[in-house]
Design an enzyme around this catalytic site. Structure first.
Site, PDB file in Angstrom:
ATOM      1  N   ASP A  99       0.884  -1.147   0.000  1.00 45.79           N
ATOM      2  CA  ASP A  99       0.000   0.000   0.000  1.00 45.79           C
ATOM      3  C   ASP A  99       0.936   1.215   0.000  1.00 45.79           C
ATOM      4  O   ASP A  99       2.139   1.088   0.277  1.00 45.79           O
ATOM      5  CB  ASP A  99      -0.946   0.010   1.211  1.00 45.79           C
ATOM      6  CG  ASP A  99      -2.135   0.932   0.946  1.00 45.79           C
ATOM      7  OD1 ASP A  99      -2.022   1.806   0.065  1.00 45.79           O
ATOM      8  OD2 ASP A  99      -3.177   0.788   1.619  1.00 45.79           O
TER       9      ASP A  99
HETATM   10  C1  BGC Z   1      -4.883   3.305  -0.071  1.00 39.58           C
HETATM   11  C2  BGC Z   1      -4.900   2.346  -1.245  1.00 39.58           C
HETATM   12  C3  BGC Z   1      -4.673   3.096  -2.519  1.00 39.58           C
HETATM   13  C4  BGC Z   1      -3.367   3.844  -2.420  1.00 39.58           C
HETATM   14  C5  BGC Z   1      -3.011   4.640  -3.656  1.00 39.58           C
HETATM   15  C6  BGC Z   1      -3.650   4.179  -0.076  1.00 39.58           C
HETATM   16  O1  BGC Z   1      -3.776   5.201   0.859  1.00 39.58           O
HETATM   17  O2  BGC Z   1      -4.958   2.598   1.140  1.00 39.58           O
HETATM   18  O3  BGC Z   1      -6.101   1.640  -1.272  1.00 39.58           O
HETATM   19  O4  BGC Z   1      -4.699   2.222  -3.603  1.00 39.58           O
HETATM   20  O5  BGC Z   1      -3.429   4.749  -1.334  1.00 39.58           O
HETATM   21  O6  BGC Z   1      -3.831   5.740  -3.776  1.00 39.58           O
END
Ligand code: BGC
Length: 748
Positions: free
Chosen positions: A278
């Site tokens: 993530d």
């Molecule tokens: C989220 C993800 C997301 C990523 C990119 C993170 O804060 O938890 O689900 O894909 O950001 O935006």
């Protein structure tokens, strides 16, 4: 004289003819299938050989560079060898607006507005896997058109608490439902040569403290509740990428987790794709290298624009990794395994010469979005057949509530969308009910959302209230269109809700409206359950989710009766927060004490808890009303005794006994009343959605493998089947069975 029986002769002849025609067809289709399999196998071998070939040509530095970001949403290619960059985008409900190279700001493009599909809770509520495939393939086409190679979704974290700010992005509280719905979504996306990236692996069941909370959960709950949808995504959906989560599990960060990634994901499930962090969830080079992380994204948010050196070189899987490889602390084989996976992902996506070109904002995608939205809306209450409203009638309807006009594709965090079209509920109703007069009053105002925060409302609360009450008192009917929104502490990433109540004074407003007009129908826009102190007083309640581009049209489809509601709740609505399992065990269970959290309810999540503890929910899992009535009869199994490798076939007759066409979801729950181990009273094991015209009846079957009755036995660290008698509850909600069937199961 013996008479010649012409009919018999004719039927024999017909049979012979059928055999002569069908047999060669069958043989041909078998041959075509095995030829296809062989050619797939050949292609796979060729790809693996090419991967080895490329690997041999890459320098250590080039290989390391492929394992981490070069910008917010891309990783570098190797230009001298013609290896392209990989481009990714959020998210589960549509392709996100273009983000700047190096910070979270939007790039301000004019050609990145897309179709917003309904949020995944709505998709789950359709209980319609075929529709999930249509959703995935349409979304994949849009991602492809926008030149994305990896789509960061779907999300399948289990709905454990109604406070979780991201529940709207997930597929509900039941592992079987989430598994059935996630697989076709993934296949749909990936058939476009775009990788789905199932997230967030694993145990990211709340936003509060998500960056550091350390989850403790039993092995049994892990395997029975929290992992099945991920497992299905890998083993049945053949997903090409998996995103790790921010939180810890048993002391280790999940994005580089020895047990979760190496042992389970890549070991037991033989996942051959790429594990992506993530954004900013990597914490340690050695662990990232050794515990299964392949690609690091989003570490730090300050990139090139605010630092003099290339910030990406400082990622855990960048220079520090290179050093460890050079010193021999980490063997090169570890790096090669990551690069092999990344190249494999490329051969499936941006190095696949056969992938299509994608499409965006076309009518078919809007149609899919509208169908998912209308099929997912759940009718919770309909006293005196309050709904549907008659589109041919002249009437005055007071539409009260901010959500009648607020944009719901914006906000919410990374799933935020830049929709080319977003039809609001009020707009949709006005178009479908030309004879009605719609008055609109906000009634309350939450204030504008400035990326995730609710700013103070620009209007005076009392004047809004007065206006709404005056309008309600002179209208024939009131439609209260409220709920949550996508701001911080609502349905939004990065924080949880603070309680189960409707925010912004909506409960009080509703009770005042009810004093001046009894004809009130409530439309709830949310991705979460809410408390409903007014439940007995209002006439109708519709759970309408975040429904995307076609939200208003889909709502009008349901409220006019053009579409008969057939959505079913993918999670339980408890009456009060403490009646939810996670909350009934106090702070240690949610949100945790300091950084530690224990899922004390174990496997008893959602309806498994309510049913077992006999706590009547406000609305149960699987529940949803219709404008017509269904009768289910002749429910039976194909046998009484089954072995462990058998499949139970449940057949039934279903009849639409009303005057409108509609669909019903027949659900089968399994229970073992005399079990020697602790078990939920009921667990969903099969379902089928059937469309019936008025007066029509159909016979149908639901097939359930006996192997799905197994529980996770912690003593042997494996699945085990308990022999004996089982009950199968065939019904249309977790708490309602038309019929209970008894069967016996043996271990052989
Ligand atoms: C989220 C993800 C997301 C990523 C990119 C993170 O804060 O938890 O689900 O894909 O950001 O935006």
């Amino acid at each position: 004289m013996k008479r010649i029986d012409h009919t018999r002769w004719l039927s024999g002849f017909r049979m012979l003819l059928a055999v002569l025609i069908v047999c060669p067809l069958f043989v041909r289709s078998q041959r075509a299938q095995s030829e296809k399999q062989e050619s797939n196998l050949r292609q796979m071998k060729e790809i693996e050989a090419s991967i080895e070939d490329i690997l041999g040509q890459l320098t250590l530095e080039e290989k390391v560079a492929m394992c981490h970001a070069q910008s917010k949403f891309s990783t570098p290619g190797v230009a001298r060898l013609g290896i392209p960059e990989i481009w990714m985008s959020d998210g589960p409900h549509g392709v996100r607006g273009e983000i700047n190279w190096d910070n979270w700001g939007y790039a301000g493009w004019t050609n990145d507005s897309i179709t917003a599909f309904p949020a995944l809770t709505c998709l789950a509520a359709t209980f319609n896997p075929a529709l999930s495939h249509a959703y995935g393939s349409s979304l994949g086409e849009e991602a492809r058109y926008r030149k994305k190679d990896v789509l960061l979704g779907p999300g399948v974290n289990i709905y454990r608490t109604p406070l979780n700010g991201r529940n709207f992005e997930y597929m509900g509280e039941d592992p079987f439902l989430a598994s059935e719905m996630v697989v076709p979504y993934i296949k749909g996306v990936q058939q476009n040569g775009v990788a789905a990236c199932v997230k967030h692996f694993a145990l990211n069941n709340q936003e509060k403290w998500r960056n550091y909370v350390d989850v403790k959960v039993s092995d049994r709950a892990l395997h029975e509740i929290y992992l099945p949808a991920f497992k299905a995504a890998v083993e049945k959906g053949n997903v090409w990428a998996v995103m790790g989560s921010y939180n810890k599990f048993r002391g280790q960060y999940c994005s580089h987790h020895e047990f979760l990634i190496n042992t389970i994901l890549k070991g037991d499930w033989a996942f051959d794709g790429v594990v992506i962090t993530d954004w900013g969830s990597a914490h340690d080079t050695r662990e990232a290298a050794l515990y299964g992380l392949d690609m690091e994204m989003g570490t730090g948010t300050d990139g090139l624009t605010t630092t003099l050196t290339n910030a990406y070189d400082n990622y855990y899987l960048a220079n520090p990794f290179l050093e460890m490889l050079k010193s021999g602390e980490v063997p090169e084989e570890v790096l090669d395994d990551k690069v092999r996976r990344i190249l494999r992902l490329m051969f499936r996506t941006n190095m696949n010469p056969d992938r299509g070109m994608g499409r965006m904002n076309n009518q078919e995608h809007l149609d899919v979005a509208r169908k998912v939205a209308s099929e997912g809306m759940v009718l919770l209450k309909n006293q005196g057949r309050f709904f549907p409203l008659d589109p041919d009638k002249e009437m005055t309807v007071a539409v009260i509530g901010e959500n009648a006009t607020r944009s719901m594709t914006q906000g919410g965090g990374s799933s935020e969308l830049k929709a080319r079209v977003e039809v609001s509920p009020l707009e949709g109703l006005r178009q479908r009910f030309p004879k009605a007069t719609f008055l609109h009053s906000l009634g309350y105002s939450s204030g504008p959302s400035v990326y995730g925060r609710v700013e103070p409302a620009p209007y005076d609360a009392d004047s809004l209230r007065q206006e709404a009450l005056a309008m309600a008192s002179k209208a024939d009917k009131v439609l209260f269109i409220g709920g949550l929104n996508k701001s911080h502490l609502q349905d939004c990433e990065g924080g949880d809700r603070e309680n189960l109540r409707l925010p912004f004074g909506q409960d009080n407003l509703l009770s005042e409206i009810l004093k001046v007009n009894k004809n009130v129908g409530v439309v709830l826009i949310s991705g979460n359950a809410v408390r409903m102190p007014w439940v007995d007083e209002v006439q109708g309640i519709l759970q309408a989710w975040y429904a995307g581009s076609m939200a208003g049209h889909a709502l009008a489809d349901i409220l006019s009766g053009d579409v008969n509601p057939s959505g079913k709740l993918p999670f339980t609505f408890p009456e009060t927060l403490v009646e939810n399992a996670a909350h009934s065990f106090g702070e240690a269970s949610y949100p945790g004490i300091k950084k530690d959290q224990e899922y004390k309810e174990g496997i008893f999540v959602g309806y498994r808890w309510h049913e077992t503890q006999k706590i009547k929910p406000l609305f149960p899992f699987g529940f949803g009303l219709s404008y017509t009535d269904f009768k289910v009869s002749q429910v039976k199994t194909n046998a009484e005794k089954y072995g462990s490798n058998d499949t139970v076939t449940i057949s039934f007759k279903i009849e639409n006994t009303g005057v409108r066409a509609g669909a019903e979801v027949v659900q089968v729950y399994m229970g073992k009343p005399d079990s020697k181990i602790a078990r939920p009273t009921r667990e969903l094991k099969g379902f089928q959605k059937l469309d019936l015209k008025p007066g029509e009846s159909q016979t149908a079957e639901i097939r359930i493998p006996v192997s799905s009755f197994r529980y996770y036995n912690e003593d042997i660290s494996d699945w085990a089947l308990e022999p004996g008698d089982y009950s199968l509850y065939v019904g249309n909600a977790s708490d309602h069975a038309y019929s209970t069937l008894e069967i016996a199961v043996s271990r052989d």
